[in-house]
Design a protein around this motif. Sequence first.
Motif, PDB file in Angstrom:
ATOM      1  N   SER A 174       4.536 -22.405  41.010  1.00 24.33           N
ATOM      2  CA  SER A 174       3.721 -22.130  42.198  1.00 24.33           C
ATOM      3  C   SER A 174       2.957 -20.823  42.051  1.00 24.33           C
ATOM      4  O   SER A 174       1.774 -20.728  42.410  1.00 24.33           O
ATOM      5  CB  SER A 174       4.606 -22.082  43.443  1.00 24.33           C
ATOM      6  N   ASP A 184     -13.789 -29.003  45.005  1.00 24.01           N
ATOM      7  CA  ASP A 184     -12.360 -29.311  45.049  1.00 24.01           C
ATOM      8  C   ASP A 184     -11.755 -28.869  46.379  1.00 24.01           C
ATOM      9  O   ASP A 184     -11.930 -27.716  46.795  1.00 24.01           O
ATOM     10  CB  ASP A 184     -11.644 -28.619  43.883  1.00 24.01           C
ATOM     11  N   TYR A 202       0.195 -29.323  45.252  1.00 23.33           N
ATOM     12  CA  TYR A 202      -0.605 -29.912  44.174  1.00 23.33           C
ATOM     13  C   TYR A 202      -0.054 -31.260  43.716  1.00 23.33           C
ATOM     14  O   TYR A 202      -0.826 -32.173  43.385  1.00 23.33           O
ATOM     15  CB  TYR A 202      -0.731 -28.931  42.994  1.00 23.33           C
ATOM     16  N   LEU A 234      -0.752 -28.149  36.244  1.00 17.28           N
ATOM     17  CA  LEU A 234       0.285 -29.028  36.790  1.00 17.28           C
ATOM     18  C   LEU A 234       0.449 -30.275  35.925  1.00 17.28           C
ATOM     19  O   LEU A 234       1.580 -30.697  35.645  1.00 17.28           O
ATOM     20  CB  LEU A 234      -0.054 -29.424  38.220  1.00 17.28           C
ATOM     21  N   SER A 247       3.318 -25.645  44.346  1.00 15.87           N
ATOM     22  CA  SER A 247       3.479 -26.741  43.381  1.00 15.87           C
ATOM     23  C   SER A 247       3.632 -28.080  44.105  1.00 15.87           C
ATOM     24  O   SER A 247       3.074 -29.096  43.673  1.00 15.87           O
ATOM     25  CB  SER A 247       4.677 -26.490  42.452  1.00 15.87           C
ATOM     26  N   THR A 295      -9.795 -28.866  37.701  1.00 16.16           N
ATOM     27  CA  THR A 295      -9.567 -27.445  37.943  1.00 16.16           C
ATOM     28  C   THR A 295      -8.421 -26.942  37.069  1.00 16.16           C
ATOM     29  O   THR A 295      -7.601 -27.722  36.580  1.00 16.16           O
ATOM     30  CB  THR A 295      -9.214 -27.193  39.416  1.00 16.16           C
ATOM     31  N   PRO A 317      -5.746 -25.153  38.088  1.00 15.84           N
ATOM     32  CA  PRO A 317      -4.437 -25.484  38.662  1.00 15.84           C
ATOM     33  C   PRO A 317      -4.030 -26.936  38.404  1.00 15.84           C
ATOM     34  O   PRO A 317      -2.872 -27.212  38.065  1.00 15.84           O
ATOM     35  CB  PRO A 317      -4.632 -25.225  40.170  1.00 15.84           C
ATOM     36  N   GLN A 318      -4.982 -27.852  38.554  1.00 20.21           N
ATOM     37  CA  GLN A 318      -4.670 -29.262  38.313  1.00 20.21           C
ATOM     38  C   GLN A 318      -4.294 -29.486  36.855  1.00 20.21           C
ATOM     39  O   GLN A 318      -3.312 -30.183  36.552  1.00 20.21           O
ATOM     40  CB  GLN A 318      -5.866 -30.129  38.687  1.00 20.21           C
ATOM     41  N   LEU A 376       0.136 -21.439  39.610  1.00 18.55           N
ATOM     42  CA  LEU A 376      -0.933 -22.234  40.237  1.00 18.55           C
ATOM     43  C   LEU A 376      -1.812 -21.353  41.127  1.00 18.55           C
ATOM     44  O   LEU A 376      -3.039 -21.498  41.138  1.00 18.55           O
ATOM     45  CB  LEU A 376      -0.332 -23.380  41.051  1.00 18.55           C
ATOM     46  N   ALA A 427      -1.215 -33.736  46.214  1.00 16.05           N
ATOM     47  CA  ALA A 427      -2.641 -34.039  46.022  1.00 16.05           C
ATOM     48  C   ALA A 427      -2.838 -35.027  44.873  1.00 16.05           C
ATOM     49  O   ALA A 427      -3.637 -35.967  44.984  1.00 16.05           O
ATOM     50  CB  ALA A 427      -3.416 -32.752  45.752  1.00 16.05           C
ATOM     51  N   LEU A 458      -8.570 -28.281  47.374  1.00 15.45           N
ATOM     52  CA  LEU A 458      -7.562 -27.226  47.355  1.00 15.45           C
ATOM     53  C   LEU A 458      -8.156 -25.870  46.995  1.00 15.45           C
ATOM     54  O   LEU A 458      -7.737 -24.839  47.532  1.00 15.45           O
ATOM     55  CB  LEU A 458      -6.431 -27.599  46.396  1.00 15.45           C
ATOM     56  N   GLU A 516      -5.788 -20.596  40.617  1.00 12.79           N
ATOM     57  CA  GLU A 516      -6.809 -20.718  41.655  1.00 12.79           C
ATOM     58  C   GLU A 516      -7.739 -19.505  41.648  1.00 12.79           C
ATOM     59  O   GLU A 516      -8.967 -19.649  41.733  1.00 12.79           O
ATOM     60  CB  GLU A 516      -6.152 -20.854  43.034  1.00 12.79           C
TER      61      GLU A 516
END
Length: 201
Positions: free
Chosen positions: A26, A60, A94, A8, A91, A2, A4-5, A29, A97, A62, A33
């Motif tokens: 944050s 996913d 994630y 990060l 943040s 994703t 966001p992933q 992210l 995760a 999240l 999303e």
Amino acid sequence: MTTPQDLLIVALDVVPSRPVEQGDLSLALAGAEVIDLIDAQALTLDDDRIVPSARWTLADRLLDEAASSLVRQMPYESVEDWLWRRGRGLSSVYVSALETEGQVTRQHGRWIPTRTSRTVLVDSPARRHAADRWTSGEPVLAVLAAAVGIRDKPAEDSPSVTDEAVETVLAAVNNAVLELDAVRQRRAIEDAAFDNIWRGD
């Protein structure tokens, strides 16, 4: 994988042009999303309002959590309001995760582990995917990274975002990060003034 992933992972993997603030990350992210949820047709934008779809299917966890937490009553939520609400502490969520998935480990210092531990990426398909997206100059990731200081703004001749809804989200992320930075600067000035009063300056 994703957005966001990927963001990060890039934040953990790339030497930033300036220190990355967790609050800025944050917010970005949360914006990432929204962009992925637009792509998954889990929502649309009406001007700057987030309009959830009736159904969505997301692999996913999240992103599914994000979709489930969308405001579903009119007049719906603005992108800016979403960033501040969803972005609070995101943040850390994630990072946790990634740790759960074994994508990162905690590297401890030799003498005082609790004070010197840091998050370190392991070699993984997710890390390679994020690196490929980063080195290709993919515009969404590049703009989000620039917003939080991972890199400077993309050059004029870099690939640009062409989707109007995505542009709206990216602009909201930039504005929110600037607003948060202004708050930090104001607090720093107030704290400095308070310290001067106590010192008698």
